[in-house]
Design a protein around this motif. Structure first.
Motif, PDB file in Angstrom:
ATOM      1  N   ARG A  36       7.712   0.680 -20.054  1.00  0.00           N
ATOM      2  CA  ARG A  36       6.763   0.003 -20.945  1.00  0.00           C
ATOM      3  C   ARG A  36       7.525  -0.835 -21.963  1.00  0.00           C
ATOM      4  NH1 ARG A  36       3.091   4.719 -23.288  1.00  0.00           N
ATOM      5  NH2 ARG A  36       2.552   3.256 -24.937  1.00  0.00           N
ATOM      6  N   ASP A  37       6.868  -1.840 -22.491  1.00  0.00           N
ATOM      7  CA  ASP A  37       7.521  -2.783 -23.392  1.00  0.00           C
ATOM      8  C   ASP A  37       7.377  -2.399 -24.853  1.00  0.00           C
ATOM      9  OD1 ASP A  37       8.338  -4.448 -21.295  1.00  0.00           O
ATOM     10  OD2 ASP A  37       6.397  -5.492 -21.272  1.00  0.00           O
ATOM     11  N   ASN A  38       6.546  -1.403 -25.148  1.00  0.00           N
ATOM     12  CA  ASN A  38       6.298  -1.072 -26.556  1.00  0.00           C
ATOM     13  C   ASN A  38       6.844   0.297 -26.927  1.00  0.00           C
ATOM     14  OD1 ASN A  38       4.385   0.428 -25.141  1.00  0.00           O
ATOM     15  ND2 ASN A  38       2.816   0.233 -26.739  1.00  0.00           N
ATOM     16  N   TRP A  39       8.016   0.610 -26.420  1.00  0.00           N
ATOM     17  CA  TRP A  39       8.656   1.850 -26.850  1.00  0.00           C
ATOM     18  C   TRP A  39      10.119   1.616 -27.185  1.00  0.00           C
ATOM     19  CZ3 TRP A  39       8.336   5.533 -21.950  1.00  0.00           C
ATOM     20  CH2 TRP A  39       9.093   5.021 -20.893  1.00  0.00           C
ATOM     21  N   VAL A  40      10.651   2.551 -27.977  1.00  0.00           N
ATOM     22  CA  VAL A  40      12.078   2.591 -28.301  1.00  0.00           C
ATOM     23  C   VAL A  40      12.617   3.913 -27.770  1.00  0.00           C
ATOM     24  CG1 VAL A  40      13.825   2.608 -30.115  1.00  0.00           C
ATOM     25  CG2 VAL A  40      11.785   1.189 -30.381  1.00  0.00           C
ATOM     26  N   LEU A  41      13.579   3.830 -26.872  1.00  0.00           N
ATOM     27  CA  LEU A  41      14.252   5.014 -26.342  1.00  0.00           C
ATOM     28  C   LEU A  41      15.552   5.201 -27.105  1.00  0.00           C
ATOM     29  CD1 LEU A  41      13.820   4.379 -22.487  1.00  0.00           C
ATOM     30  CD2 LEU A  41      12.191   5.384 -24.103  1.00  0.00           C
ATOM     31  N   THR A  42      15.853   6.450 -27.495  1.00  0.00           N
ATOM     32  CA  THR A  42      17.021   6.692 -28.356  1.00  0.00           C
ATOM     33  C   THR A  42      17.977   7.730 -27.753  1.00  0.00           C
ATOM     34  OG1 THR A  42      15.899   8.436 -29.628  1.00  0.00           O
ATOM     35  CG2 THR A  42      15.621   6.173 -30.384  1.00  0.00           C
ATOM     36  N   PRO A  43      18.541   7.474 -26.578  1.00  0.00           N
ATOM     37  CA  PRO A  43      19.396   8.488 -25.951  1.00  0.00           C
ATOM     38  C   PRO A  43      20.795   8.563 -26.548  1.00  0.00           C
ATOM     39  CG  PRO A  43      19.375   6.502 -24.615  1.00  0.00           C
ATOM     40  CD  PRO A  43      18.381   6.274 -25.727  1.00  0.00           C
ATOM     41  N   HIS A  44      21.353   9.775 -26.589  1.00  0.00           N
ATOM     42  CA  HIS A  44      22.807   9.917 -26.735  1.00  0.00           C
ATOM     43  C   HIS A  44      23.405   9.790 -25.331  1.00  0.00           C
ATOM     44  CE1 HIS A  44      22.460  13.979 -25.177  1.00  0.00           C
ATOM     45  NE2 HIS A  44      21.838  14.438 -26.265  1.00  0.00           N
ATOM     46  N   PRO A  45      24.730   9.732 -25.196  1.00  0.00           N
ATOM     47  CA  PRO A  45      25.308   9.481 -23.868  1.00  0.00           C
ATOM     48  C   PRO A  45      24.856  10.448 -22.780  1.00  0.00           C
ATOM     49  CG  PRO A  45      26.969   9.128 -25.540  1.00  0.00           C
ATOM     50  CD  PRO A  45      25.763   9.680 -26.255  1.00  0.00           C
ATOM     51  N   GLY A  46      24.640  11.722 -23.125  1.00  0.00           N
ATOM     52  CA  GLY A  46      24.183  12.685 -22.118  1.00  0.00           C
ATOM     53  C   GLY A  46      22.796  12.363 -21.610  1.00  0.00           C
ATOM     54  N   GLU A  47      21.901  12.040 -22.531  1.00  0.00           N
ATOM     55  CA  GLU A  47      20.536  11.676 -22.131  1.00  0.00           C
ATOM     56  C   GLU A  47      20.522  10.355 -21.364  1.00  0.00           C
ATOM     57  OE1 GLU A  47      18.703  13.959 -26.040  1.00  0.00           O
ATOM     58  OE2 GLU A  47      19.196  11.821 -26.099  1.00  0.00           O
ATOM     59  N   ALA A  48      21.360   9.417 -21.795  1.00  0.00           N
ATOM     60  CA  ALA A  48      21.449   8.139 -21.082  1.00  0.00           C
ATOM     61  C   ALA A  48      21.929   8.358 -19.650  1.00  0.00           C
ATOM     62  CB  ALA A  48      22.397   7.195 -21.819  1.00  0.00           C
ATOM     63  N   ALA A  49      22.897   9.261 -19.469  1.00  0.00           N
ATOM     64  CA  ALA A  49      23.410   9.538 -18.129  1.00  0.00           C
ATOM     65  C   ALA A  49      22.315  10.117 -17.236  1.00  0.00           C
ATOM     66  CB  ALA A  49      24.593  10.506 -18.216  1.00  0.00           C
ATOM     67  N   ARG A  50      21.488  11.008 -17.792  1.00  0.00           N
ATOM     68  CA  ARG A  50      20.394  11.573 -16.993  1.00  0.00           C
ATOM     69  C   ARG A  50      19.369  10.501 -16.628  1.00  0.00           C
ATOM     70  NH1 ARG A  50      22.031  16.064 -19.997  1.00  0.00           N
ATOM     71  NH2 ARG A  50      20.843  15.593 -21.886  1.00  0.00           N
ATOM     72  N   LEU A  51      19.071   9.613 -17.564  1.00  0.00           N
ATOM     73  CA  LEU A  51      18.114   8.539 -17.284  1.00  0.00           C
ATOM     74  C   LEU A  51      18.640   7.566 -16.238  1.00  0.00           C
ATOM     75  CD1 LEU A  51      16.938   7.872 -20.935  1.00  0.00           C
ATOM     76  CD2 LEU A  51      15.418   8.517 -19.056  1.00  0.00           C
ATOM     77  N   LEU A  52      19.953   7.342 -16.238  1.00  0.00           N
ATOM     78  CA  LEU A  52      20.556   6.389 -15.299  1.00  0.00           C
ATOM     79  C   LEU A  52      21.003   7.035 -13.999  1.00  0.00           C
ATOM     80  CD1 LEU A  52      22.712   4.305 -17.827  1.00  0.00           C
ATOM     81  CD2 LEU A  52      20.763   3.453 -16.499  1.00  0.00           C
ATOM     82  N   GLY A  53      20.988   8.366 -13.951  1.00  0.00           N
ATOM     83  CA  GLY A  53      21.448   9.054 -12.748  1.00  0.00           C
ATOM     84  C   GLY A  53      22.937   8.930 -12.524  1.00  0.00           C
ATOM     85  N   CYS A  54      23.715   8.981 -13.605  1.00  0.00           N
ATOM     86  CA  CYS A  54      25.175   8.886 -13.491  1.00  0.00           C
ATOM     87  C   CYS A  54      25.801   9.944 -14.390  1.00  0.00           C
ATOM     88  CB  CYS A  54      25.650   7.482 -13.864  1.00  0.00           C
ATOM     89  SG  CYS A  54      25.356   7.041 -15.598  1.00  0.00           S
ATOM     90  N   SER A  55      27.104   9.888 -14.567  1.00  0.00           N
ATOM     91  CA  SER A  55      27.792  10.864 -15.411  1.00  0.00           C
ATOM     92  C   SER A  55      27.953  10.324 -16.834  1.00  0.00           C
ATOM     93  CB  SER A  55      29.183  11.179 -14.838  1.00  0.00           C
ATOM     94  OG  SER A  55      30.040  10.055 -14.972  1.00  0.00           O
ATOM     95  N   VAL A  56      28.185  11.238 -17.765  1.00  0.00           N
ATOM     96  CA  VAL A  56      28.455  10.839 -19.151  1.00  0.00           C
ATOM     97  C   VAL A  56      29.704   9.966 -19.204  1.00  0.00           C
ATOM     98  CG1 VAL A  56      29.021  11.672 -21.461  1.00  0.00           C
ATOM     99  CG2 VAL A  56      27.315  12.878 -20.093  1.00  0.00           C
ATOM    100  N   ALA A  57      30.698  10.304 -18.386  1.00  0.00           N
ATOM    101  CA  ALA A  57      31.925   9.503 -18.350  1.00  0.00           C
ATOM    102  C   ALA A  57      31.625   8.071 -17.921  1.00  0.00           C
ATOM    103  CB  ALA A  57      32.942  10.144 -17.405  1.00  0.00           C
ATOM    104  N   ASP A  58      30.698   7.913 -16.981  1.00  0.00           N
ATOM    105  CA  ASP A  58      30.317   6.562 -16.545  1.00  0.00           C
ATOM    106  C   ASP A  58      29.688   5.779 -17.702  1.00  0.00           C
ATOM    107  OD1 ASP A  58      31.176   6.971 -13.929  1.00  0.00           O
ATOM    108  OD2 ASP A  58      29.210   7.687 -13.253  1.00  0.00           O
ATOM    109  N   VAL A  59      28.829   6.441 -18.469  1.00  0.00           N
ATOM    110  CA  VAL A  59      28.194   5.777 -19.608  1.00  0.00           C
ATOM    111  C   VAL A  59      29.234   5.354 -20.625  1.00  0.00           C
ATOM    112  CG1 VAL A  59      26.652   6.134 -21.595  1.00  0.00           C
ATOM    113  CG2 VAL A  59      25.983   6.948 -19.322  1.00  0.00           C
TER     114      VAL A  59
END
Length: 496
Positions: A364-387
């Motif tokens: 959606r265009d009307n939200w702000v997502l605020t991940p730390h690297p661990g959460e970003a890795a889960r959202l992207l399906g990769c490792s924290v090291a990759d992020v």
């Protein structure tokens, strides 16, 4: 509040972009060696302003243009009466072009030249890193690695030219090993990699010297990102109208605090109130209502047992969902209720983890997502090291996939939105403690409720949060800094 514009922000570039700026400047009539001399002169000025009492210097020169800057700086140091130890990765006869000319200039000024040996002792009171510059692509290896190890082991302050050797100019990642500088003087265009990832632990103070090059005059080389500036706060937080009432100032709803996890939602709701929301409501597990009333009676706390009850709460302007949410049935129901709303959302903590596991296709265009690297890795399906290996790419990828605005937290927090990528240069290690992200979410809720631009609200929230942390650390130190300390400092910042 002010409108969204990058015009007042410092542009940041990739290494390739700066090389192109350099090439065009030379093509425009400035001799390349003259540009090298400008860089060395600027670096020497930076050196003298920081270490005015230094009487000796060691300059470590690589074989490229970065090394050429070092040779010219060595000549300037000799001419100023310092004792100069000049060490080269390559023998003089192997140098070419401007680098050879720079080395000859230093020799003519009376500077000696030694080739690096494993037994070499670095004798200068200050060390100048002119080894690699921005051209490094692979991992640091071989003799360069040994030199960097020796520099870091010397415990002498280091001035890095353009970028600490071993840091990626584009990502801020350490490529195997990097120089730990006290100051980095960077030229022509500021580099995005100096401001995020591992880089803040290695750059020391950053001294940007454009060398007379107006990078933004080259319209076909758009900045890769921009550096946020706290001057935005004075523009954004102007005095309120004398006839303001609470209905003008936004109603924030914080949804979180599953049974047994009340603290995060209380922090977020109080931060929203301290940022100046007209009204703040809290939808939380019934057992946390009493604590909320004691902690901050101005927050309208509602005990809810599931999403159906939460959806019946009074209409609001923005929803903050995630602090203390948990991932069980209660949290899932609350998040589903928030997602069914058409209101702007701030999504944090376990709400992000639930997005990754149960709402992987939602955009959606009307939200702000605020991940730390661990959460970003889960959202992207990769490792924290990759992020962490390429934080700018990760932030951009998340924004492309999920829409809206993404704040990738961590050292050098990044905000990716429709206008591009911005980097926050503020914040400190004292903020590495529980609840800091919850406070940011609450702040964002208020700023979104009071602002037409989701992206500008995100910029301001990141600045206020980080600067409040810096002010708190300046006042009483980094250790023991609590998330709840930030609200009072933030309130001062938004009342300039």
């Amino acid at each position: 509040m002010s409108t969204l514009s990058t015009s007042s922000l410092r542009p940041l570039y990739t290494a390739a972009q700066v090389r192109e700026l350099d090439r065009r400047t030379i093509a425009g009539g400035i001799e390349s060696f003259a540009l090298m001399q400008r860089a060395a002169s600027s670096a020497w000025h930076s050196f003298r302003s920081r270490w005015p009492q230094a009487r000796s210097v060691t300059v470590l020169c690589g074989g490229g243009n970065n090394g050429g800057d070092g040779h010219v700086l060595a000549a300037l140091a000799m001419q100023s009466g310092l004792k100069v130890q000049r060490i080269s990765l390559k023998p003089l006869h192997a140098l070419q072009g401007d680098v050879a000319r720079a080395a000859e200039l230093a020799t003519a000024a009376g500077v000696g030249l030694d080739e690096w040996q494993p037994s070499t002792t670095l004798t200068g009171e200050v060390i100048v890193d002119a080894l690699l510059g921005t051209g490094l692509e692979g991992e640091v290896k071989g003799v360069v690695r040994h030199i960097i190890e020796a520099m870091n082991a010397s415990h002498q302050p280091v001035l890095a030219l353009d970028i600490p050797s071993g840091i990626s100019a584009d990502t801020g990642a350490v490529l195997g090993l990097a120089v730990e500088a006290a100051c980095t003087v960077t030229f022509i265009g500021d580099k995005i990699g100096l401001h995020t990832g591992d880089a803040p632990a290695y750059t020391g103070e950053i001294d940007f010297r454009p060398l007379g090059v107006k990078a933004q005059a080259f319209f076909d080389i758009p900045p890769n990102a921009w550096r946020l500036d706290d001057d935005l706060l004075a523009e954004a937080f102007t005095p309120r109208s004398r006839i303001s009432h609470k209905g003008d100032l936004g109603h924030v709803l914080v949804m979180g605090g599953a049974p047994g996890f009340g603290g995060a939602a209380l922090l977020a709701s109080q931060a929203a109130a301290r940022l100046g929301a007209g009204k703040v409501s809290l939808a939380t597990s019934p057992e946390h209502v009493a604590a909320s009333l004691v902690r901050c009676p101005e927050v309208m706390a509602h005990g809810v047992r599931g999403g159906a009850e939460a959806s019946m709460l009074p209409s609001t302007d923005v929803v903050v969902v995630g602090p203390g949410l948990g991932q069980d049935a209660w949290g899932q129901a609350i998040l589903q209720s928030a997602l069914q709303s058409e209101l702007p959302l701030v999504v944090d903590a376990d709400a992000l983890n639930l997005l990754a596991s149960r709402w992987s296709e939602v955009r959606r265009d009307n939200w702000v997502l605020t991940p730390h690297p661990g959460e970003a890795a889960r959202l992207l399906g990769c490792s924290v090291a990759d992020v962490q290996a390429d934080r700018p790419a990760a932030a951009r990828a998340l924004q492309r996939e999920r829409g809206g605005v993404v704040i990738l937290k961590g050292a050098g927090s990044l905000v990716a939105g429709p206008s591009g990528l911005v980097v926050c240069p503020y914040g400190n290690p004292g903020m590495a403690s529980g609840g800091m992200g919850d406070v940011l979410s609450g702040m964002l809720g208020t700023l979104i409720a009071q602002n037409d631009s989701l992206e500008l609200a995100a910029w301001l929230g990141v600045i206020v949060h980080a600067q409040a942390g810096d002010d708190a650390a300046k006042n009483a130190g980094e250790r023991g800094l609590l998330a709840s300390d930030l609200a009072s400092y933030a309130r001062v910042l938004i009342n300039p």
